[in-house]
Design a protein around this motif. Structure first.
Motif, PDB file in Angstrom:
ATOM      1  N   PHE A   9     -22.267  -6.031  30.498  1.00 38.77           N
ATOM      2  CA  PHE A   9     -21.574  -7.301  30.260  1.00 38.77           C
ATOM      3  C   PHE A   9     -22.447  -8.512  30.869  1.00 38.77           C
ATOM      4  O   PHE A   9     -21.636  -9.582  31.426  1.00 38.77           O
ATOM      5  CB  PHE A   9     -20.159  -7.171  30.914  1.00 38.77           C
ATOM      6  N   ASN A  10     -23.888  -8.472  31.191  1.00 37.36           N
ATOM      7  CA  ASN A  10     -24.396  -9.365  31.612  1.00 37.36           C
ATOM      8  C   ASN A  10     -24.925 -10.315  30.744  1.00 37.36           C
ATOM      9  O   ASN A  10     -25.892 -10.244  29.835  1.00 37.36           O
ATOM     10  CB  ASN A  10     -25.612  -8.701  32.282  1.00 37.36           C
ATOM     11  N   TRP A  11     -24.092 -11.405  30.525  1.00 39.71           N
ATOM     12  CA  TRP A  11     -24.407 -12.521  29.564  1.00 39.71           C
ATOM     13  C   TRP A  11     -25.521 -13.237  29.786  1.00 39.71           C
ATOM     14  O   TRP A  11     -26.126 -14.034  28.925  1.00 39.71           O
ATOM     15  CB  TRP A  11     -23.073 -13.144  29.282  1.00 39.71           C
TER      16      TRP A  11
ATOM     17  N   HIS B 199     -18.608  -9.295  21.756  1.00 45.46           N
ATOM     18  CA  HIS B 199     -17.475  -8.413  21.919  1.00 45.46           C
ATOM     19  C   HIS B 199     -16.524  -8.494  22.613  1.00 45.46           C
ATOM     20  O   HIS B 199     -15.948  -7.520  22.996  1.00 45.46           O
ATOM     21  CB  HIS B 199     -18.526  -6.950  22.187  1.00 45.46           C
ATOM     22  N   GLY B 200     -15.892  -9.791  22.857  1.00 48.77           N
ATOM     23  CA  GLY B 200     -14.788  -9.776  23.627  1.00 48.77           C
ATOM     24  C   GLY B 200     -14.751 -10.301  25.096  1.00 48.77           C
ATOM     25  O   GLY B 200     -13.663 -11.009  25.445  1.00 48.77           O
ATOM     26  N   ALA B 201     -15.945 -10.149  25.681  1.00 47.82           N
ATOM     27  CA  ALA B 201     -15.824 -10.543  27.037  1.00 47.82           C
ATOM     28  C   ALA B 201     -15.909 -12.068  27.175  1.00 47.82           C
ATOM     29  O   ALA B 201     -14.911 -12.666  28.132  1.00 47.82           O
ATOM     30  CB  ALA B 201     -17.044  -9.976  27.717  1.00 47.82           C
ATOM     31  N   ARG B 202     -16.712 -12.614  26.523  1.00 45.91           N
ATOM     32  CA  ARG B 202     -16.676 -14.180  26.600  1.00 45.91           C
ATOM     33  C   ARG B 202     -15.540 -14.695  26.191  1.00 45.91           C
ATOM     34  O   ARG B 202     -14.951 -15.703  26.460  1.00 45.91           O
ATOM     35  CB  ARG B 202     -17.950 -14.786  25.709  1.00 45.91           C
ATOM     36  N   GLN B 203     -14.873 -14.019  25.037  1.00 44.10           N
ATOM     37  CA  GLN B 203     -13.724 -14.640  24.563  1.00 44.10           C
ATOM     38  C   GLN B 203     -12.437 -14.376  25.316  1.00 44.10           C
ATOM     39  O   GLN B 203     -11.434 -15.197  25.297  1.00 44.10           O
ATOM     40  CB  GLN B 203     -13.307 -13.539  23.275  1.00 44.10           C
TER      41      GLN B 203
ATOM     42  N   HIS C  89     -13.682 -16.489  15.824  1.00 47.08           N
ATOM     43  CA  HIS C  89     -13.325 -15.732  17.020  1.00 47.08           C
ATOM     44  C   HIS C  89     -14.544 -15.329  17.900  1.00 47.08           C
ATOM     45  O   HIS C  89     -14.389 -14.651  18.896  1.00 47.08           O
ATOM     46  CB  HIS C  89     -12.252 -14.530  16.618  1.00 47.08           C
ATOM     47  N   ASP C  90     -15.636 -15.367  17.513  1.00 43.17           N
ATOM     48  CA  ASP C  90     -16.978 -14.874  18.025  1.00 43.17           C
ATOM     49  C   ASP C  90     -17.226 -16.342  19.072  1.00 43.17           C
ATOM     50  O   ASP C  90     -18.334 -16.059  19.636  1.00 43.17           O
ATOM     51  CB  ASP C  90     -18.077 -14.593  17.526  1.00 43.17           C
ATOM     52  N   TRP C  91     -16.673 -17.282  19.089  1.00 42.07           N
ATOM     53  CA  TRP C  91     -16.997 -18.502  19.885  1.00 42.07           C
ATOM     54  C   TRP C  91     -15.779 -18.439  20.907  1.00 42.07           C
ATOM     55  O   TRP C  91     -15.599 -17.176  21.289  1.00 42.07           O
ATOM     56  CB  TRP C  91     -16.806 -19.794  19.271  1.00 42.07           C
ATOM     57  N   GLY C  92     -15.485 -19.546  21.758  1.00 41.68           N
ATOM     58  CA  GLY C  92     -14.742 -19.384  22.788  1.00 41.68           C
ATOM     59  C   GLY C  92     -13.158 -19.931  22.543  1.00 41.68           C
ATOM     60  O   GLY C  92     -12.616 -20.100  23.520  1.00 41.68           O
ATOM     61  N   SER C  93     -12.733 -19.993  21.432  1.00 44.79           N
ATOM     62  CA  SER C  93     -11.333 -20.537  20.931  1.00 44.79           C
ATOM     63  C   SER C  93     -10.315 -19.475  21.123  1.00 44.79           C
ATOM     64  O   SER C  93      -9.047 -19.942  21.062  1.00 44.79           O
ATOM     65  CB  SER C  93     -11.336 -21.050  19.746  1.00 44.79           C
TER      66      SER C  93
ATOM     67  N   PHE D 169     -22.266 -23.451  20.748  1.00 43.73           N
ATOM     68  CA  PHE D 169     -23.842 -23.344  21.547  1.00 43.73           C
ATOM     69  C   PHE D 169     -23.290 -22.866  22.775  1.00 43.73           C
ATOM     70  O   PHE D 169     -24.188 -22.996  23.902  1.00 43.73           O
ATOM     71  CB  PHE D 169     -24.192 -24.629  21.661  1.00 43.73           C
ATOM     72  N   GLY D 170     -22.389 -22.107  23.009  1.00 45.18           N
ATOM     73  CA  GLY D 170     -22.159 -21.289  24.264  1.00 45.18           C
ATOM     74  C   GLY D 170     -21.516 -21.981  25.522  1.00 45.18           C
ATOM     75  O   GLY D 170     -21.069 -23.495  25.412  1.00 45.18           O
ATOM     76  N   SER D 171     -21.364 -21.455  26.713  1.00 41.48           N
ATOM     77  CA  SER D 171     -20.656 -22.226  27.696  1.00 41.48           C
ATOM     78  C   SER D 171     -20.852 -21.168  29.050  1.00 41.48           C
ATOM     79  O   SER D 171     -21.378 -20.021  28.980  1.00 41.48           O
ATOM     80  CB  SER D 171     -19.104 -22.215  27.374  1.00 41.48           C
TER      81      SER D 171
END
Length: 685
Positions: free
Chosen positions: A55-57, A74-78, A668-672, A201-203
């Motif tokens: 989980f080291n992004w 895979h859900g951690a960021r989400q 859903h693979d972004w951060g919303s 583009f991530g966060s």
């Protein structure tokens, strides 16, 4: 003792004998139970998981069988981690989440971040003697500064977000427990959006100091991850990742107003609450399996077969999936239409299939090499390059004529699914024609609207009447074969595109359009490696079908600066993906874009800054005159949602909707997902 973070793929003990042994000792052993489907949401992953949890992004994973495995999706960021802010792609607002506000000084170089009070991590501190219950670790400015300094001190942390942050920030300082000051290397009014917007583009995700401070950030797997989000890791296997609802999530206790929510009938704004699903699962499946894991209506046929067939008497309906998908990976238009048709009203997308489809941040366009002489013939390493050849498309009049000859509406149809079994044939999920270079989000409306008002936009359809005088002025006329020619030489175009993609199919349609208009066109279908590694960055193409204006989400500078990069500034051995057509940038464009760089995004009233719009128009007029690239279509992104157990999935805002509106982006693979979960409700029995 096996806890909530058990990694089942690492267990190799024979479970049966262990249970017997425990029973013989009078001890009990409870295996982790999965929540029932009605309390679970399963999201589909399109790429495989790593064999072991990581989980080291900050450190990208290594390829497995030529594919980067899912570490960011895979859900951690989400749902396990949380962003400081959400960028609303409809309004352009940077909405508060872990952060309350972030404001720059007058010159946009020093930014002050205010954090929300009461945020805690999901793990607890050691209990003190007089405490009745262990307290959770607080999320504070110290965590933000620790994460920032870890990135600044570690150039080998190469995740895109880390590299971008490191390039922008000189130092980060803790002012108090809820305040952080960032000092940038140069003024940047886009700093907050770029680094904390939580979009495509991530966060920058903040890591817990108490877990990372004694670790090597480059190699730490963070395999027992801790976050501030509403879910914690329950199980990681090679096929899926499961998260369980955290009953002590800080957000439900805080009950702050849900960012971006529409007022309720009584005028109040909905409050953030505990999400309702007990578990969330991210599961990898092969593309061919997707529709089989969605509901099927009560017919004897399966998705993709003759949907009009009537079930035979005494024939059981098709069995429903035992292992549901609630949200799919990105689907093709055909897959989506078949899934919607087969779902009997249970499968939905962002909007109905006959409406414009939701799109990604990277619109499709045609980049044109503007050099007088070019090399396009492929050579292998060590082979001598061929001599450059004349390039007629160095003439801006021809580029403008080409732009006028393209039927963007017809190109958009290619990205959809055309049902030829009906009369007339009907296209579903068609792509929207691009009228500007920008992704057509609501957040870009002030800038797209200004381009339109200045009559600088592209036409959705072809306009041969506008093209003919430009071709004539460049001394091209049609020969007896109907092709434009000059001095006996036919005007020809070669378009590079990645093979085996929807873009390659669209390029074939573009060829047909240009051939019919009198421009002899060849499509050069290339491997992904050749296109991105040999052709595009080095300017070894005549035209390239792609998405090289990608970048702007709520302001115009990020995309427009990509064409302010002078050709002679390119590193010949390691070129960028900016201005790959080697356009000789006029001073008027360069100066206007340079002025945009330091202008605030909004004025005192919170509206798009008029000064920024004016400078954008100055630059855009140069693009329109010179046409170093041609906008084509918005790029569809179709995700299907299953309403068997849950409703309230993302949909465009429509005041006439009977159901609550959910205009959050559906990726859903972004951060919303944090906002999506707040609007989901059980479908009922």
């Amino acid at each position: 003792m096996l806890g909530a973070n058990t990694m089942t793929d690492q267990l190799s003990w024979p479970v049966g004998p262990i249970l017997l042994m425990l029973a013989s000792l009078g001890l009990s052993f409870t295996m982790a139970q999965a929540a029932p489907p009605s309390e679970t949401i399963t999201f589909e992953l399109s790429t495989p998981l790593e064999p072991k949890p990581n989980f080291n992004w900050l450190a990208p994973p290594a390829k497995i069988n030529g594919v980067y495995p899912a570490r960011r999706e895979h859900g951690a960021r989400q749902v396990l981690f949380e962003p400081l802010f959400h960028l609303n792609l409809e309004t352009g607002e940077l909405e508060p989440w872990l952060g309350l506000s972030i404001e720059p000084d007058a010159v946009q170089k020093v930014w002050t971040l205010k954090l929300r009070d009461g945020v805690v991590w999901s793990d607890t501190m050691p209990k003190k003697p007089k405490e009745t219950a262990a307290r959770r670790y607080p999320f504070t400015a110290a965590d933000v500064v620790f994460t920032a300094n870890m990135i600044l001190a570690n150039p080998n942390l190469s995740a895109y977000e880390a590299s971008r942050f490191r390039a922008a920030v000189e130092k980060a300082e803790k002012i108090d427990d809820l305040t952080v000051r960032f000092t940038l290397r140069t003024p940047n009014p886009r700093f907050a959006i770029e680094n904390f917007g939580d979009t495509a583009f991530g966060s920058l995700m903040i890591m817990p100091t108490h877990h990372w401070q004694k670790q090597n950030a480059e190699t730490f797997a963070f395999d027992k991850p801790i976050g501030t989000g509403p879910y914690t890791l329950k199980e990681y296997t090679k096929d899926k990742v499961t998260y369980a609802l955290d009953p002590g999530w800080w957000g439900a206790k805080a009950g702050f107003e849900l960012p971006g929510a529409k007022p309720l009938p009584d005028g109040t704004i909905p409050k953030v609450k505990q999400p309702l699903p007990a578990e969330l699962i991210w599961r990898y499946t092969e593309a061919a399996e997707t529709r089989g894991l969605l509901p099927k209506k009560d017919v004897a046929t399966l998705p993709g077969e003759d949907l009009k067939a009537e079930p035979e008497a005494n024939v059981d309906p098709p069995p429903q999936p035992a292992d549901w998908l609630d949200a799919t990976r990105e689907l093709s238009a055909e897959e989506a239409k078949l899934a919607v048709d087969a779902g009997g009203g249970k499968v939905v997308t962002w909007d109905s299939p006959d409406k414009p489809v939701w799109h990604t941040a990277c619109a499709r366009q045609l980049d044109i090499n503007t050099q007088a002489k070019i090399v396009t013939q492929y050579t292998k390493p060590g082979e001598a390059p061929p001599d450059p050849v004349e390039n007629p498309w160095s003439d801006h009049r021809l580029r403008k004529a080409l732009a006028a000859l393209i039927d963007r509406t017809a190109l958009g149809q290619v990205y959809g699914f055309t049902d030829t079994t009906v009369d007339p044939p009907t296209t579903w999920f068609a792509a929207t024609p691009s009228t500007t270079m920008f992704a057509a989000y609501g957040s870009m409306k002030p800038f797209i609207g200004a381009v339109k008002s200045a009559n600088l936009e592209m036409s959705p359809g072809a306009n041969s009447a506008a093209a003919e005088p430009l071709l004539a002025d460049a001394e091209y006329a049609k020969n007896k074969d109907g092709n434009y020619a000059k001095d006996g030489k036919v005007l020809a175009a070669t378009i590079a595109v990645i093979e085996g993609t929807p873009d390659a199919i669209a390029a074939d349609v573009l060829k047909a359009q240009l051939d019919a208009a009198g421009i002899e066109t060849t499509i050069d279908k290339q491997s992904n490696e050749r296109y991105w590694g040999w052709a595009v960055p080095y300017g070894r193409y005549q035209m390239a079908y792609g998405w090289l204006s990608c970048g702007s989400l709520a302001e115009p500078y990020t995309s427009m600066k990509r064409y302010a990069y002078a050709p002679d500034a390119q590193n010949k051995d390691d070129p960028t993906f900016d201005n790959t057509g080697r356009w000789f940038v006029p001073a008027t464009y360069k100066d206007a874009v340079a002025a945009m760089a330091s202008l605030p995004l909004r004025d005192a009233t919170g509206q798009a800054n008029p000064a920024l719009i004016n400078k954008m128009l100055e630059a855009y007029k140069v693009l329109n005159d010179e046409m170093p690239f041609i906008p084509l279509v918005q790029t569809p992104r179709i995700i299907a949602f299953n309403e068997t157990h849950w409703t309230g999935w993302p949909a465009p805002y429509n005041p006439g909707n009977a159901a609550p509106n959910n205009p959050d982006n559906p990726a859903h693979d972004w951060g919303s997902i944090h906002k999506i979960l707040q609007r989901l409700t059980p479908s009922g029995p």
